[in-house]
Design a protein around this motif. Structure first.
Motif, PDB file in Angstrom:
ATOM      1  N   UNK A  47      27.119  33.421  34.577  1.00 58.31           N
ATOM      2  CA  UNK A  47      26.057  33.586  35.694  1.00 58.31           C
ATOM      3  C   UNK A  47      26.648  33.543  37.259  1.00 58.31           C
ATOM      4  N   UNK A  48      27.748  33.224  37.308  1.00 55.83           N
ATOM      5  CA  UNK A  48      28.586  32.846  38.417  1.00 55.83           C
ATOM      6  C   UNK A  48      28.721  34.206  39.206  1.00 55.83           C
ATOM      7  N   UNK A  49      28.827  34.231  40.377  1.00 52.64           N
ATOM      8  CA  UNK A  49      29.350  35.479  41.189  1.00 52.64           C
ATOM      9  C   UNK A  49      30.869  35.591  40.799  1.00 52.64           C
ATOM     10  N   UNK A  50      31.145  37.081  41.131  1.00 50.94           N
ATOM     11  CA  UNK A  50      32.585  37.424  41.204  1.00 50.94           C
ATOM     12  C   UNK A  50      33.534  36.418  41.772  1.00 50.94           C
ATOM     13  N   UNK A  51      33.110  35.978  43.181  1.00 51.82           N
ATOM     14  CA  UNK A  51      33.815  34.967  43.955  1.00 51.82           C
ATOM     15  C   UNK A  51      34.165  33.647  43.316  1.00 51.82           C
ATOM     16  N   UNK A  52      32.892  33.165  42.783  1.00 53.11           N
ATOM     17  CA  UNK A  52      32.993  31.919  41.917  1.00 53.11           C
ATOM     18  C   UNK A  52      34.159  31.833  41.081  1.00 53.11           C
ATOM     19  N   UNK A  53      33.930  32.979  40.104  1.00 54.13           N
ATOM     20  CA  UNK A  53      34.883  33.131  39.030  1.00 54.13           C
ATOM     21  C   UNK A  53      36.183  33.155  39.213  1.00 54.13           C
ATOM     22  N   UNK A  54      36.555  33.933  40.517  1.00 55.75           N
ATOM     23  CA  UNK A  54      38.102  33.950  41.138  1.00 55.75           C
ATOM     24  C   UNK A  54      38.634  32.580  42.005  1.00 55.75           C
ATOM     25  N   UNK A  55      37.563  31.747  42.125  1.00 62.01           N
ATOM     26  CA  UNK A  55      37.787  30.543  43.037  1.00 62.01           C
ATOM     27  C   UNK A  55      39.001  29.804  42.130  1.00 62.01           C
ATOM     28  N   UNK A  56      40.021  29.454  42.843  1.00 55.41           N
ATOM     29  CA  UNK A  56      40.942  28.431  42.217  1.00 55.41           C
ATOM     30  C   UNK A  56      42.142  29.269  41.406  1.00 55.41           C
ATOM     31  N   UNK A  57      41.926  30.632  41.269  1.00 55.64           N
ATOM     32  CA  UNK A  57      42.935  31.294  40.371  1.00 55.64           C
ATOM     33  C   UNK A  57      44.007  31.809  41.124  1.00 55.64           C
ATOM     34  N   UNK A  58      44.213  31.589  42.421  1.00 58.99           N
ATOM     35  CA  UNK A  58      45.396  31.914  43.246  1.00 58.99           C
ATOM     36  C   UNK A  58      46.297  30.710  42.990  1.00 58.99           C
ATOM     37  N   UNK A  59      47.272  30.843  42.480  1.00 57.80           N
ATOM     38  CA  UNK A  59      48.428  29.793  42.522  1.00 57.80           C
ATOM     39  C   UNK A  59      49.171  29.572  43.515  1.00 57.80           C
ATOM     40  N   UNK A  60      49.689  30.693  44.183  1.00 52.18           N
ATOM     41  CA  UNK A  60      50.409  30.546  45.390  1.00 52.18           C
ATOM     42  C   UNK A  60      50.232  31.655  46.126  1.00 52.18           C
ATOM     43  N   UNK A  61      50.272  31.590  47.547  1.00 52.64           N
ATOM     44  CA  UNK A  61      50.090  32.831  48.427  1.00 52.64           C
ATOM     45  C   UNK A  61      51.077  32.291  49.473  1.00 52.64           C
ATOM     46  N   UNK A  62      52.093  33.011  49.352  1.00 55.97           N
ATOM     47  CA  UNK A  62      53.418  32.674  50.427  1.00 55.97           C
ATOM     48  C   UNK A  62      53.473  33.953  51.290  1.00 55.97           C
ATOM     49  N   UNK A  63      53.776  33.848  52.497  1.00 53.77           N
ATOM     50  CA  UNK A  63      53.888  34.863  53.394  1.00 53.77           C
ATOM     51  C   UNK A  63      52.878  36.268  53.130  1.00 53.77           C
ATOM     52  N   UNK A  64      51.688  35.990  53.415  1.00 53.64           N
ATOM     53  CA  UNK A  64      50.745  36.920  52.961  1.00 53.64           C
ATOM     54  C   UNK A  64      50.665  38.277  53.978  1.00 53.64           C
ATOM     55  N   UNK A  65      51.185  37.982  55.134  1.00 57.68           N
ATOM     56  CA  UNK A  65      51.202  39.079  56.229  1.00 57.68           C
ATOM     57  C   UNK A  65      52.543  39.784  56.246  1.00 57.68           C
ATOM     58  N   UNK A  66      53.471  39.432  55.358  1.00 67.62           N
ATOM     59  CA  UNK A  66      54.963  40.134  55.595  1.00 67.62           C
ATOM     60  C   UNK A  66      54.786  41.266  54.983  1.00 67.62           C
ATOM     61  N   UNK A  67      55.536  42.301  55.672  1.00 67.23           N
ATOM     62  CA  UNK A  67      55.411  43.652  55.197  1.00 67.23           C
ATOM     63  C   UNK A  67      56.060  43.740  53.844  1.00 67.23           C
ATOM     64  N   UNK A  68      55.548  44.738  53.201  1.00 72.62           N
ATOM     65  CA  UNK A  68      56.210  45.004  51.706  1.00 72.62           C
ATOM     66  C   UNK A  68      57.232  46.147  51.795  1.00 72.62           C
ATOM     67  N   UNK A  69      58.381  46.184  51.256  1.00 70.40           N
ATOM     68  CA  UNK A  69      59.316  47.106  51.198  1.00 70.40           C
ATOM     69  C   UNK A  69      58.942  48.362  50.358  1.00 70.40           C
ATOM     70  N   UNK A  70      59.293  49.327  50.638  1.00 70.14           N
ATOM     71  CA  UNK A  70      58.913  50.513  50.054  1.00 70.14           C
ATOM     72  C   UNK A  70      59.421  50.607  48.588  1.00 70.14           C
ATOM     73  N   UNK A  71      60.392  49.892  48.194  1.00 70.88           N
ATOM     74  CA  UNK A  71      60.806  49.657  46.799  1.00 70.88           C
ATOM     75  C   UNK A  71      59.885  48.709  45.939  1.00 70.88           C
TER      76      UNK A  71
END
Length: 78
Positions: free
Chosen positions: A48-72
């Motif tokens: 019965x939880x919302x999708x956001x509540x189900x995902x809460x705590x599932x991200x283990x590490x978020x480092x440098x989220x705004x760095x560009x991603x290389x084409x490869x």
């Protein structure tokens, strides 16, 4: 909660009866293949939880989220 085991052959012969038993009792059944656990059948419980509540705590590490991603690093659909 008691966990019962049953062979695939016996499950095949008594499937409807076993499914009704699991539904009414809430006890899971483990179906075995050659004596080894293969599948677990349990009663469905809606989350019965919302999708956001189900995902809460599932991200283990978020480092440098705004760095560009290389084409490869991108997958391309051809």
């Amino acid at each position: 909660m008691q966990i019962n085991e049953i062979s695939k052959a016996e499950f095949k012969a008594r499937a409807l009866e076993i499914l009704r038993q699991v539904e009414s009792s809430g006890d899971p059944i483990v179906i075995t293949d050659k004596g080894r656990p293969a599948i677990e059948v349990r009663r469905y419980r809606a989350d019965q939880r919302s999708p956001l509540d189900r995902l809460r705590g599932s991200v283990v590490e978020l480092s440098q989220p705004f760095d560009p991603v290389g084409e490869d690093e991108w997958e391309t659909l051809v």
